[in-house]
Scaffold this motif. Structure first.
Motif, mmCIF file in Angstrom:
data_model
loop_
_atom_site.group_PDB
_atom_site.id
_atom_site.type_symbol
_atom_site.label_atom_id
_atom_site.label_comp_id
_atom_site.label_asym_id
_atom_site.label_seq_id
_atom_site.Cartn_x
_atom_site.Cartn_y
_atom_site.Cartn_z
ATOM 1 N N ASN A 78 30.574 -16.956 17.941
ATOM 2 C CA ASN A 78 29.987 -17.773 19.020
ATOM 3 C C ASN A 78 28.792 -18.571 18.494
ATOM 4 O O ASN A 78 28.655 -19.765 18.788
ATOM 5 N N GLU A 127 38.767 -14.746 25.844
ATOM 6 C CA GLU A 127 37.466 -14.958 26.505
ATOM 7 C C GLU A 127 36.826 -16.267 26.052
ATOM 8 O O GLU A 127 36.076 -16.873 26.804
ATOM 9 N N ASN A 128 37.118 -16.679 24.824
ATOM 10 C CA ASN A 128 36.387 -17.822 24.257
ATOM 11 C C ASN A 128 37.249 -19.062 24.044
ATOM 12 O O ASN A 128 36.793 -20.012 23.425
ATOM 13 N N TRP A 130 38.242 -21.386 26.183
ATOM 14 C CA TRP A 130 37.771 -22.615 26.841
ATOM 15 C C TRP A 130 36.542 -23.194 26.149
ATOM 16 O O TRP A 130 36.328 -24.406 26.175
ATOM 17 N N ALA A 131 35.744 -22.317 25.516
ATOM 18 C CA ALA A 131 34.564 -22.813 24.789
ATOM 19 C C ALA A 131 35.011 -23.666 23.598
ATOM 20 O O ALA A 131 34.518 -24.782 23.394
ATOM 21 N N SER A 134 36.739 -26.965 24.893
ATOM 22 C CA SER A 134 35.836 -28.007 25.411
ATOM 23 C C SER A 134 35.057 -28.673 24.282
ATOM 24 O O SER A 134 34.904 -29.893 24.269
ATOM 25 N N VAL A 135 34.588 -27.863 23.315
ATOM 26 C CA VAL A 135 33.828 -28.480 22.213
ATOM 27 C C VAL A 135 34.769 -29.319 21.333
ATOM 28 O O VAL A 135 34.387 -30.399 20.859
ATOM 29 N N THR A 138 35.454 -32.594 23.051
ATOM 30 C CA THR A 138 34.270 -33.470 22.973
ATOM 31 C C THR A 138 34.166 -34.113 21.591
ATOM 32 O O THR A 138 34.019 -35.337 21.474
ATOM 33 N N ILE B 22 29.319 -28.769 29.191
ATOM 34 C CA ILE B 22 30.417 -27.879 29.606
ATOM 35 C C ILE B 22 30.594 -26.765 28.572
ATOM 36 O O ILE B 22 30.696 -25.582 28.913
ATOM 37 N N PHE B 23 30.581 -27.149 27.299
ATOM 38 C CA PHE B 23 30.766 -26.166 26.217
ATOM 39 C C PHE B 23 29.663 -25.107 26.245
ATOM 40 O O PHE B 23 29.936 -23.902 26.206
ATOM 41 N N ILE B 26 30.054 -22.759 29.226
ATOM 42 C CA ILE B 26 31.143 -21.773 29.039
ATOM 43 C C ILE B 26 30.677 -20.671 28.096
ATOM 44 O O ILE B 26 30.872 -19.480 28.360
ATOM 45 N N LEU B 27 30.033 -21.089 27.007
ATOM 46 C CA LEU B 27 29.571 -20.111 26.011
ATOM 47 C C LEU B 27 28.487 -19.201 26.611
ATOM 48 O O LEU B 27 28.508 -17.985 26.418
ATOM 49 N N SER B 30 30.021 -16.770 28.892
ATOM 50 C CA SER B 30 30.694 -15.735 28.099
ATOM 51 C C SER B 30 29.682 -14.690 27.606
ATOM 52 O O SER B 30 29.932 -13.485 27.681
ATOM 53 N N PHE B 31 28.508 -15.165 27.135
ATOM 54 C CA PHE B 31 27.456 -14.244 26.665
ATOM 55 C C PHE B 31 26.975 -13.349 27.812
ATOM 56 O O PHE B 31 26.878 -12.137 27.672
#
Lengths: 170, 277
Positions: A78, A127-128, A130-131, A134-135, A138, B22-23, B26-27, B30-31
């Motif tokens: 992350n 869990e991750n 969508w992160a 999205s990045v 972008t 947005i990123f 979301i992150l 999640s945390f």
């Protein structure tokens, strides 16, 4: 010199090869201007696979898993994703501001694919997802906009040259 | 050309800001979710440990009725969905009231893992959280202690590391509710940040760049149609030298036209400068 004597005038060089060269260059630039979108499409396809946690791929054998070792902790991935996302966006914006030739779209695709794989092996992809998505959207969206913009300007330059050549031909 | 200018200025900012906000949201979610889940699991684990400690005295005295009462009373709590005490072979010895829709498969898997595990793993608690069905399940081994193995009435040998297993499942409704509230708040926050950033950038660009360029474009159109420099609308100084130079060019053109008119001879011909006298 008698202006009415056309026979003594030197003949104009044939500009048709030059026109064809410019037209070929325009076609090449048009192809290059869509490379950003192709990579964006490729990333979307990869993301569709990641959304299913790559369940369509055969599982890795035990020996390969042992050789690869345990996946890194999710909090480290992350952190790396956050640093990567921020740096990549700044890098692309800098390229755009300085009007540099766009480069590195395939590299970004590789990095994002590696993030999907790291999350997959560390069992944190659900869990991750969508992160990363999205990045990725972008970064590759900005990159493809820059690619399109850069080559569009080049195409316009070539189109102006072609127009001048057409005038000469007339 | 102007439309392109607006697009070129605003589109990259919009993509970068929208995507990054947005990123990061979301992150961040999640945390926070991971931290809150870990905290909830720790709490349930502590509760389970408290229950095991509170039943230890009854276990020492082999008071089965007291153990069943403790388990039944805890099981009546609305948040407790399942409570069981297993023996060393993984058979249920005591169980409280079980609510409908409880996924007892998770607990069975925990017990199966305990039975198959080696000595070191047997001592570790097993935790599970199912956000979709709203359950937190914790299973922990009831370990042998010196006072158990030396008890006169009901003893276990020294070489029996684990005397049984305790499993409890509680609802994670409160956690899910808090996470849902957090999600909505983050969405509202993101939308506000986006509107403010994109709105702010657009307003600043419009005020300092687009409007002065629009005025200059209008002036250029007017000048091309023959309007003289004094008659051109007054422009601001936001474009600096560009505006001044443009007006100077128009002024020089006006001057050249006036000079040309002055050189014109009355019969309509331009004086070629030759001496006719």
């Amino acid at each position: 010199m008698d202006p009415t004597n056309h026979e003594t005038e030197a003949p104009l060089p044939d500009i048709n090869p030059l026109r064809m060269q410019v037209q070929a260059k325009i076609k090449k630039l048009e192809l290059l201007s869509s490379t950003g979108l192709w990579i964006l499409a490729l990333f979307t396809a990869l993301s569709m696979g990641a959304l299913r946690d790559f369940d369509f791929l055969p599982p890795l054998s035990e020996s390969i898993r042992v050789a690869l070792g345990a996946g890194p902790p999710i909090k480290y991935i992350n952190g790396a994703l956050l640093i990567y996302g921020f740096s990549a966006i700044i890098l692309i914006l800098t390229q755009m501001a300085s009007d540099k030739k766009p480069s590195g779209a395939l590299g970004h695709f590789g990095y994002l694919g590696a993030f999907y794989l790291f999350y997959h092996f560390s069992e944190g992809l659900r869990e991750n997802f969508w992160a990363v998505f999205s990045v990725g959207l972008t970064i590759l969206g900005l990159q493809s906009y820059h690619v399109w913009n850069y080559y569009h300007e080049k195409i316009q330059e070539q189109a102006e040259i072609l127009l001048e050549l057409d005038k000469l031909l007339d | 050309m102007f439309d392109n200018l607006i697009a070129r200025a605003i589109v990259p900012v919009t993509i970068a800001v929208t995507g990054f906000v947005i990123f990061v949201c979301i992150l961040l979610y999640s945390f926070v979710k991971s931290d809150m889940t870990a905290e909830a699991l720790r709490n349930v684990n502590n509760c389970a440990d408290t229950v095991v400690k509170s039943t230890r005295s009854a276990m020492m005295e082999d008071d089965q009725r007291a153990i069943q009462d403790i388990v039944s009373n805890i099981g009546t709590r609305p948040s407790v969905e399942l409570i069981r005490i297993y023996d060393q072979e993984g058979q249920v010895q005591y169980a409280g009231e079980e609510k409908q829709g409880v996924q007892s498969e998770t607990v069975e898997t925990h017990i199966a893992n305990f039975l198959q595990a080696d000595f070191a793993t047997k001592k570790q608690d097993q935790r599970d959280i199912d956000h979709s069905s709203g359950n937190i399940t914790v299973s922990l081994p009831i370990l042998n202690e010196p006072k158990c193995s030396t008890a006169a009435c009901h003893f276990h040998a020294d070489d029996e590391p684990v005397l049984g297993y305790f499993s409890i499942a509680v609802t994670s409704g409160a956690l899910e509710k808090t996470l849902a509230v957090l999600r909505y708040r983050m969405m509202i926050f993101s939308v506000m940040v986006l509107f403010l950033t994109i709105g702010g950038v657009t307003a600043l660009l419009r005020m300092n760049l687009f409007l002065p360029i629009l005025r200059l474009t209008y002036n250029a159109e007017q000048a091309a149609q023959g309007v003289t420099e004094p008659d051109l609308p007054k422009s601001d100084h936001k474009l600096g030298k560009l505006n001044k130079d443009f007006r100077l060019l128009v002024k020089q053109r006006d001057q050249a036209l006036e000079d040309l008119k002055a050189l014109e001879v009355p019969d309509g011909n331009v004086d070629d400068g030759s001496d006719k006298s």
